[in-house]
Design a protein around this motif. Structure first.
Motif: not given
Length: 268
Positions: A185-211
């Motif tokens: 439907l386009g509701l989600l902006d990213g989908i990860y395996s359960r084991d990698s969700l936290t790390e995937g979110t962290r990496e994306f958040a850190n990339e933005i936060a460096r700006g």
């Protein structure tokens, strides 16, 4: 290293964890489903307002400390026992939080790995990004089955995310749907395996936060406000916000770093 700051009233229910990279994590921990009532919403609101005043934070991640639920929305038992005026106050508190997230100068990410229903989905949709884990859990806005409609931005934010036809169907049926359909439907902006969700979110958040913080806030504002304006007014808003950045230290740092062929280190 991460430091933890918690609300003073009920430390276990809402907690903030801040990283050195400029990312704050709001963890909701009201077992069994993060089903909210007015006091819980007010605690969340205090955290949102506190982070808004924190210049060291550029990105905020909202997540759940519970295994099976992100948030089930309003506590129906409380809702059913409340007076109409009490329920209106509860809904007003939920609206204030959703609006504060959407209008924040910070970038908000909802990190979801459990059921996300009703007001819980409204919280997620107020965020700028929704990242989810694969799994057998459900999304939905089932308010129609209670003789109600979503009242915390659910109708308006859903239609803007997935379009009128799909939003109409989901709102009128109140049916829940899984992660796969949420992605389609386009509701989600990213989908990860359960084991990698936290790390995937962290990496994306850190990339933005460096700006640069002021440019991040300006970008969010131009998109949020400008998208609902006529083009000429949207361009005027963009020009106003862009021009204000040229004399900032971060702009000077960005230009100097480019000339020196190094990564910029932004401070604002």
């Amino acid at each position: 290293m991460k430091t933890t700051v918690k609300t003073t009233a009920t430390p276990a229910r809402v907690a903030i964890t801040k990283s050195a990279e400029g990312v704050a994590y709001i963890s909701l921990n009201l077992a069994p489903a993060n089903a909210y009532y007015e006091a819980f919403l007010r605690e969340i609101g205090v955290v949102i307002r506190t982070l808004e005043q924190d210049d060291s934070v550029r990105v905020v991640v909202i997540k759940s400390g519970l295994e099976k639920f992100f948030c089930a929305g309003a506590d129906i038992k409380v809702f059913a026992s409340n007076s109409v005026q009490q329920n209106l106050a509860l809904v007003a508190a939920a609206r204030i939080n959703a609006d504060a997230i959407e209008n924040s100068s910070k970038v908000y990410i909802a990190e979801i790995s459990g059921h996300c229903l009703g007001g819980g989905l409204e919280i997620a949709m107020a965020c700028d990004f929704i990242f989810a884990a694969e799994g057998n859990y459900r999304f939905g806005l089932p308010e129609i089955k209670l003789g109600l409609i979503p009242g915390n931005g659910g109708t308006q934010r859903l239609v803007r995310r997935i379009g009128r036809r799909a939003a109409m169907e989901l709102l009128l049926t109140g049916d829940t749907f899984g992660v796969g359909q949420a992605q389609e439907l386009g509701l989600l902006d990213g989908i990860y395996s359960r084991d990698s969700l936290t790390e995937g979110t962290r990496e994306f958040a850190n990339e933005i936060a460096r700006g640069p913080g002021r440019a991040i806030a300006a970008t969010k504002r131009t998109l949020r406000e400008g998208s609902s304006l006529p083009l000429a007014q949207g361009l005027a808003l963009e020009a106003e916000l862009a021009d204000a950045l040229y004399e900032t230290p971060d702009a000077a740092e960005g230009l100097q770093a480019f000339l020196e062929k190094r990564s910029p280190v932004f401070n604002q």
